[in-house]
Scaffold this motif. Sequence first.
Motif, PDB file in Angstrom:
ATOM      1  N   TYR A 116       6.961  -7.849  -1.485  1.00 40.41           N
ATOM      2  CA  TYR A 116       6.201  -6.604  -1.335  1.00 40.41           C
ATOM      3  C   TYR A 116       7.045  -5.529  -0.641  1.00 40.41           C
ATOM      4  O   TYR A 116       6.994  -4.351  -1.008  1.00 40.41           O
ATOM      5  N   CYS A 117       7.828  -5.925   0.337  1.00 42.57           N
ATOM      6  CA  CYS A 117       8.681  -4.969   1.048  1.00 42.57           C
ATOM      7  C   CYS A 117       9.734  -4.361   0.114  1.00 42.57           C
ATOM      8  O   CYS A 117      10.140  -3.208   0.291  1.00 42.57           O
ATOM      9  N   ASP A 119       9.518  -4.034  -3.462  1.00 37.64           N
ATOM     10  CA  ASP A 119       9.056  -3.204  -4.583  1.00 37.64           C
ATOM     11  C   ASP A 119       7.538  -3.064  -4.696  1.00 37.64           C
ATOM     12  O   ASP A 119       7.030  -2.596  -5.721  1.00 37.64           O
ATOM     13  N   GLY A 120       6.808  -3.481  -3.659  1.00 43.75           N
ATOM     14  CA  GLY A 120       5.367  -3.297  -3.686  1.00 43.75           C
ATOM     15  C   GLY A 120       4.606  -4.282  -4.544  1.00 43.75           C
ATOM     16  O   GLY A 120       3.407  -4.102  -4.805  1.00 43.75           O
ATOM     17  N   THR A 121       5.286  -5.359  -4.975  1.00 42.79           N
ATOM     18  CA  THR A 121       4.629  -6.361  -5.815  1.00 42.79           C
ATOM     19  C   THR A 121       4.754  -7.747  -5.187  1.00 42.79           C
ATOM     20  O   THR A 121       5.640  -8.001  -4.360  1.00 42.79           O
ATOM     21  N   ARG A 126       1.217  -5.820  -8.736  1.00 42.95           N
ATOM     22  CA  ARG A 126       1.352  -4.654  -7.857  1.00 42.95           C
ATOM     23  C   ARG A 126       0.177  -4.596  -6.895  1.00 42.95           C
ATOM     24  O   ARG A 126      -0.980  -4.676  -7.308  1.00 42.95           O
ATOM     25  N   LYS A 128      -1.702  -2.653  -3.353  1.00 40.60           N
ATOM     26  CA  LYS A 128      -1.868  -1.313  -2.796  1.00 40.60           C
ATOM     27  C   LYS A 128      -0.809  -1.048  -1.734  1.00 40.60           C
ATOM     28  O   LYS A 128      -0.259  -1.975  -1.120  1.00 40.60           O
ATOM     29  N   GLU A 129      -0.548   0.225  -1.514  1.00 39.04           N
ATOM     30  CA  GLU A 129       0.453   0.613  -0.520  1.00 39.04           C
ATOM     31  C   GLU A 129      -0.099   0.443   0.901  1.00 39.04           C
ATOM     32  O   GLU A 129      -1.310   0.418   1.119  1.00 39.04           O
ATOM     33  N   GLY A 130       0.825   0.324   1.843  1.00 40.32           N
ATOM     34  CA  GLY A 130       0.445   0.333   3.248  1.00 40.32           C
ATOM     35  C   GLY A 130       0.040  -0.994   3.840  1.00 40.32           C
ATOM     36  O   GLY A 130      -0.447  -1.054   4.979  1.00 40.32           O
TER      37      GLY A 130
END
Length: 290
Positions: A116-117, A119-121, A126, A128-130
């Motif tokens: 996740y760090c 590429d956000g997946t 995928r 959510k951000e944050g």
Amino acid sequence: MSTQFKPIKEGKVRQVYDAGDSLIIVATDRISAFDNILKNEIPLKGTVLTRMSSFWFEFTEDIVPNHMLSIDTSDMPQYFQTEEFKGKSMKCRKLTMLPIECIVRGYITGSGWESYCKDGTVCGIRLKEGLRESDQLPEPIYTPTTKAELGDHDEHITFEESVQILEKQFPGKGEAYAARIKECTISLYKKCAEYALAKDIIIADTKFEFGLDENGTVVLGDEMLTPDSSRFWPLKGYQPGQGQPSFDKQFVRDWLKGNPGNDGLLPDEVVEKTAAKYQEAYELITGKAL
């Protein structure tokens, strides 16, 4: 004189014996980390794995049938009716095992957090951000892998790839089997994670394995929600934004990461603390002393 048995399969932790109309699965006190068997054994670990799996199998019979027949060695061939096997052995139905490891993640941690760090997946999904490390996910996610041979690494696959793998082995049924094991995985996790939370344990993630009985029915096999197959965190002190203390073998993994070149030999202190963590997790979840 009792019949002598030899394991027909030996994994990192378990030995499997053919008892004719059933299998005897013995959980040893061995411990593995990063796909390697370590030199130390963890006292009573095999007993914790067997009894905890037994507890969860009984708890989830309403969701999916499982392979457990008995953990009482008096129900097994005479060869297994000794102190060596007592408490560590499970008599099970024979299944045709499916070549998929069914991983479910309710919190973001470990390799999922690392991904996740970047590429956000997580495993191609995928998110959510944050999100912070150790955050609970809005919904549990299903991230299956291949089932590697001893010494090899499991590989993450998509749900569609799991359909293809199963279709190859079971023509015309791959999609149905893939959907069924995904559904069971999520349902099992949700029910058990809710129960564990009431016992002050967070189940961050876990894996299940399934097989088919003689009628082609999907049946839960292998182990279930043990400290070997799951990440257990204490609810007390849970603080997203960092790694969490753990009841499982993450403690061993962390020590190995911090002590490279140790040749797979744990100090006595780590062995004793790991044994205590396994036993504490069992007693909190089942409400019984080991």
